[in-house]
Design an enzyme around this catalytic site. Sequence first.
Site, mmCIF file in Angstrom:
data_model
loop_
_atom_site.group_PDB
_atom_site.id
_atom_site.type_symbol
_atom_site.label_atom_id
_atom_site.label_comp_id
_atom_site.label_asym_id
_atom_site.label_seq_id
_atom_site.Cartn_x
_atom_site.Cartn_y
_atom_site.Cartn_z
ATOM 1 C CB SER A 119 11.074 31.937 25.567
ATOM 2 O OG SER A 119 11.604 30.692 25.918
ATOM 3 C CB CYS A 121 14.646 30.374 27.105
ATOM 4 S SG CYS A 121 14.550 28.739 26.373
ATOM 5 C CE1 TYR A 150 14.191 32.172 21.257
ATOM 6 C CE2 TYR A 150 14.021 30.974 23.328
ATOM 7 C CZ TYR A 150 13.428 31.489 22.191
ATOM 8 O OH TYR A 150 12.083 31.323 21.993
ATOM 9 C CG ASN A 179 8.985 22.601 23.947
ATOM 10 O OD1 ASN A 179 8.484 22.518 22.840
ATOM 11 N ND2 ASN A 179 10.187 22.121 24.220
ATOM 12 C CD GLN A 221 16.519 15.079 28.728
ATOM 13 O OE1 GLN A 221 16.645 13.992 29.266
ATOM 14 N NE2 GLN A 221 17.042 15.325 27.528
ATOM 15 N NE ARG A 287 12.625 26.083 30.663
ATOM 16 C CZ ARG A 287 13.494 26.278 29.661
ATOM 17 N NH1 ARG A 287 13.187 25.871 28.446
ATOM 18 N NH2 ARG A 287 14.654 26.861 29.883
HETATM 19 P P1 NAD Z 1 8.958 29.807 14.016
HETATM 20 O O1 NAD Z 1 10.424 29.750 13.801
HETATM 21 O O2 NAD Z 1 8.118 28.757 13.378
HETATM 22 O O3 NAD Z 1 8.383 31.232 13.599
HETATM 23 C C1 NAD Z 1 9.116 32.423 13.713
HETATM 24 C C2 NAD Z 1 9.040 33.116 12.374
HETATM 25 O O4 NAD Z 1 9.747 34.367 12.464
HETATM 26 C C3 NAD Z 1 9.710 32.319 11.256
HETATM 27 O O5 NAD Z 1 8.807 32.023 10.216
HETATM 28 C C4 NAD Z 1 10.828 33.230 10.777
HETATM 29 O O6 NAD Z 1 11.063 33.164 9.376
HETATM 30 C C5 NAD Z 1 10.322 34.590 11.195
HETATM 31 N N1 NAD Z 1 11.412 35.559 11.271
HETATM 32 C C6 NAD Z 1 12.656 35.377 11.738
HETATM 33 N N2 NAD Z 1 13.392 36.471 11.554
HETATM 34 C C7 NAD Z 1 12.580 37.387 10.947
HETATM 35 C C8 NAD Z 1 12.781 38.688 10.476
HETATM 36 N N3 NAD Z 1 13.982 39.294 10.585
HETATM 37 N N4 NAD Z 1 11.743 39.336 9.897
HETATM 38 C C9 NAD Z 1 10.538 38.722 9.745
HETATM 39 N N5 NAD Z 1 10.293 37.466 10.175
HETATM 40 C C10 NAD Z 1 11.317 36.812 10.757
HETATM 41 O O7 NAD Z 1 8.763 29.798 15.612
HETATM 42 P P2 NAD Z 1 7.432 29.688 16.474
HETATM 43 O O8 NAD Z 1 7.510 28.398 17.191
HETATM 44 O O9 NAD Z 1 6.259 29.991 15.642
HETATM 45 O O10 NAD Z 1 7.692 30.860 17.526
HETATM 46 C C11 NAD Z 1 7.014 32.100 17.462
HETATM 47 C C12 NAD Z 1 7.478 32.976 18.612
HETATM 48 O O11 NAD Z 1 7.218 32.312 19.862
HETATM 49 C C13 NAD Z 1 8.964 33.318 18.619
HETATM 50 O O12 NAD Z 1 9.158 34.607 19.134
HETATM 51 C C14 NAD Z 1 9.532 32.325 19.604
HETATM 52 O O13 NAD Z 1 10.746 32.761 20.175
HETATM 53 C C15 NAD Z 1 8.416 32.249 20.619
HETATM 54 N N6 NAD Z 1 8.456 31.007 21.391
HETATM 55 C C16 NAD Z 1 8.129 29.820 20.780
HETATM 56 C C17 NAD Z 1 8.186 28.644 21.536
HETATM 57 C C18 NAD Z 1 7.839 27.315 20.924
HETATM 58 O O14 NAD Z 1 7.954 26.297 21.619
HETATM 59 N N7 NAD Z 1 7.398 27.240 19.675
HETATM 60 C C19 NAD Z 1 8.564 28.673 22.880
HETATM 61 C C20 NAD Z 1 8.886 29.894 23.443
HETATM 62 C C21 NAD Z 1 8.813 31.067 22.697
HETATM 63 N N1 GDD Z 2 15.138 19.061 19.824
HETATM 64 C C1 GDD Z 2 15.329 17.811 20.292
HETATM 65 N N2 GDD Z 2 15.518 16.793 19.402
HETATM 66 N N3 GDD Z 2 15.363 17.599 21.629
HETATM 67 C C2 GDD Z 2 15.543 16.336 22.060
HETATM 68 C C3 GDD Z 2 15.696 15.254 21.194
HETATM 69 C C4 GDD Z 2 15.692 15.493 19.793
HETATM 70 O O1 GDD Z 2 15.834 14.601 18.962
HETATM 71 N N4 GDD Z 2 15.847 14.126 21.939
HETATM 72 C C5 GDD Z 2 15.776 14.503 23.220
HETATM 73 N N5 GDD Z 2 15.625 15.852 23.306
HETATM 74 C C6 GDD Z 2 15.595 16.631 24.555
HETATM 75 C C7 GDD Z 2 16.565 17.813 24.551
HETATM 76 O O2 GDD Z 2 17.895 17.359 24.820
HETATM 77 C C8 GDD Z 2 15.993 18.651 25.690
HETATM 78 O O3 GDD Z 2 16.504 18.218 26.924
HETATM 79 C C9 GDD Z 2 14.489 18.341 25.601
HETATM 80 O O4 GDD Z 2 14.333 17.209 24.746
HETATM 81 C C10 GDD Z 2 13.668 19.487 25.049
HETATM 82 O O5 GDD Z 2 14.298 19.954 23.888
HETATM 83 P P1 GDD Z 2 13.643 21.075 22.923
HETATM 84 O O6 GDD Z 2 12.214 20.770 22.751
HETATM 85 O O7 GDD Z 2 14.491 21.156 21.702
HETATM 86 O O8 GDD Z 2 13.884 22.444 23.697
HETATM 87 P P2 GDD Z 2 13.736 23.021 25.201
HETATM 88 O O9 GDD Z 2 12.497 22.545 25.879
HETATM 89 O O10 GDD Z 2 14.999 22.747 25.936
HETATM 90 O O11 GDD Z 2 13.613 24.567 24.882
HETATM 91 C C11 GDD Z 2 12.582 24.931 23.979
HETATM 92 O O12 GDD Z 2 11.509 25.486 24.675
HETATM 93 C C12 GDD Z 2 11.651 26.827 25.062
HETATM 94 C C13 GDD Z 2 10.392 27.262 25.798
HETATM 95 O O13 GDD Z 2 10.071 26.386 26.836
HETATM 96 C C14 GDD Z 2 13.168 25.770 22.875
HETATM 97 O O14 GDD Z 2 12.319 25.679 21.735
HETATM 98 C C15 GDD Z 2 13.254 27.197 23.207
HETATM 99 O O15 GDD Z 2 13.522 27.945 22.012
HETATM 100 C C16 GDD Z 2 11.927 27.650 23.833
HETATM 101 O O16 GDD Z 2 11.961 29.009 24.138
#
Ligand code: NAD
Ligand code: GDD
Length: 334
Positions: A119, A121, A150, A179, A221, A287
């Site tokens: 990620s 992150c 995370y 994201n 942001q 970001r």
């Molecule tokens: P998601 O939450 O929809 O999918 C993750 C899945 O992993 C879920 O269905 C959950 O039930 C499963 N899981 C959790 N714990 C488990 C366990 N112990 N055993 C088996 N399965 C388990 O999230 P996503 O958006 O599909 O993300 C997929 C991957 O990409 C993750 O590693 C996430 O950290 C990474 N990622 C996603 C984003 C994003 O914006 N979606 C950003 C950065 C990184």
């Molecule tokens: N979730 C959410 N919900 N965010 C909101 C909202 C709302 O209703 N309104 C405004 N925001 C703002 C959050 O405060 C943040 O500043 C921005 O939108 C983005 O929020 P998210 O999409 O929730 O997460 P992120 O971009 O800070 O981090 C995500 O992206 C990472 C990868 O780039 C997370 O999903 C991380 O798990 C991921 O790894």
Amino acid sequence: MSNDVILVAGGGGFIGGHLVADLKAKGFERIRSVDVKPFDDWYQVHEGVDNRVLDLQELENCREATRDVARVYNLAADMGGIGFIEMNKALCMLSVLINTHLLMAAREAGVEKFFFSSSACVYNADKQRDPRVVPLKEADAYPAMPEDGYGWEKLFSERMCRHFTEDFGIATRVARFHNVYGPHGTWEGGREKAPAAICRKVILAKVSGRHEIEIWGDGLQTRSFMYIDDCLEGVDRIVNGEVPEPVNLGSSELVTINELVDIVEEIADLKLQRNYKLDAPKGVNGRNSDNDLIREYVGWEPSVRLRDGMAKTYAWIWDEYVAKYGAGKAATTV
Ligand code: NAD
Ligand code: GDD
């Protein structure tokens, strides 16, 4: 042993569900999709796939999941948007068990290639203080000061992949997702990210007739958001290419959260009064993804325009919302 099965860990989730569909479309016939959630909670359950419910934090379950597997895609993690990861640091860190045990089992099973979904992150917080952020280069992950919980788990697991390659010869690939959004993902319940959350809030405003929206933070942001189709294309290129180090996989179309709301308002044909919740989880101020390295390695970068991807996402969430709550004015309990 004929290792020709492809394992998608986290196949019941957003990206994992799309990845299984993509692999099927590419003609792969032996796909195993594993998730800890009961099937009813999977976003997509694909026919003709060996779907299993297993907790991959357990080593024995990872052994079962990797039997006869040639390639692992690890998309399994306990994660969500900023609202979830700021409040659940220990749970996020426990995902380290998934990647560690999957790597151990993969090594035992003779897996040839292992993909890990890291990620943005992982990046050093100091590089993300200004909304007019300089796009993050891969080297900006060090010296390490990632997102608490995370981000530390992701950075540690990246290094675990690196050392399994160096010490045990298993080919690993690591993408740092920025994201990701699209249909068939979380849009309510607390784990949703901004694109889906804003869609849901705009739909609620439309359905209820209460033309206002709560936005977390001051709306200034910045982020870049990657549509799921770009994510799948990038994963495919990274897995099949020579990419020997973690690489960004993200859009470089930077927007403020206010601009994201503008886009959804335009799609919904609605103007809302904006209420800013300044004490809500906000994460970093800015970001963006620097895509020099991915272009260098695979000659490609994400290109779906945010407006286009959000139109598809909004349409899907609209259907989900209406199917669950109805479209009448009473359907405002979300
Ligand atoms: P998601 O939450 O929809 O999918 C993750 C899945 O992993 C879920 O269905 C959950 O039930 C499963 N899981 C959790 N714990 C488990 C366990 N112990 N055993 C088996 N399965 C388990 O999230 P996503 O958006 O599909 O993300 C997929 C991957 O990409 C993750 O590693 C996430 O950290 C990474 N990622 C996603 C984003 C994003 O914006 N979606 C950003 C950065 C990184
Ligand atoms: N979730 C959410 N919900 N965010 C909101 C909202 C709302 O209703 N309104 C405004 N925001 C703002 C959050 O405060 C943040 O500043 C921005 O939108 C983005 O929020 P998210 O999409 O929730 O997460 P992120 O971009 O800070 O981090 C995500 O992206 C990472 C990868 O780039 C997370 O999903 C991380 O798990 C991921 O790894």
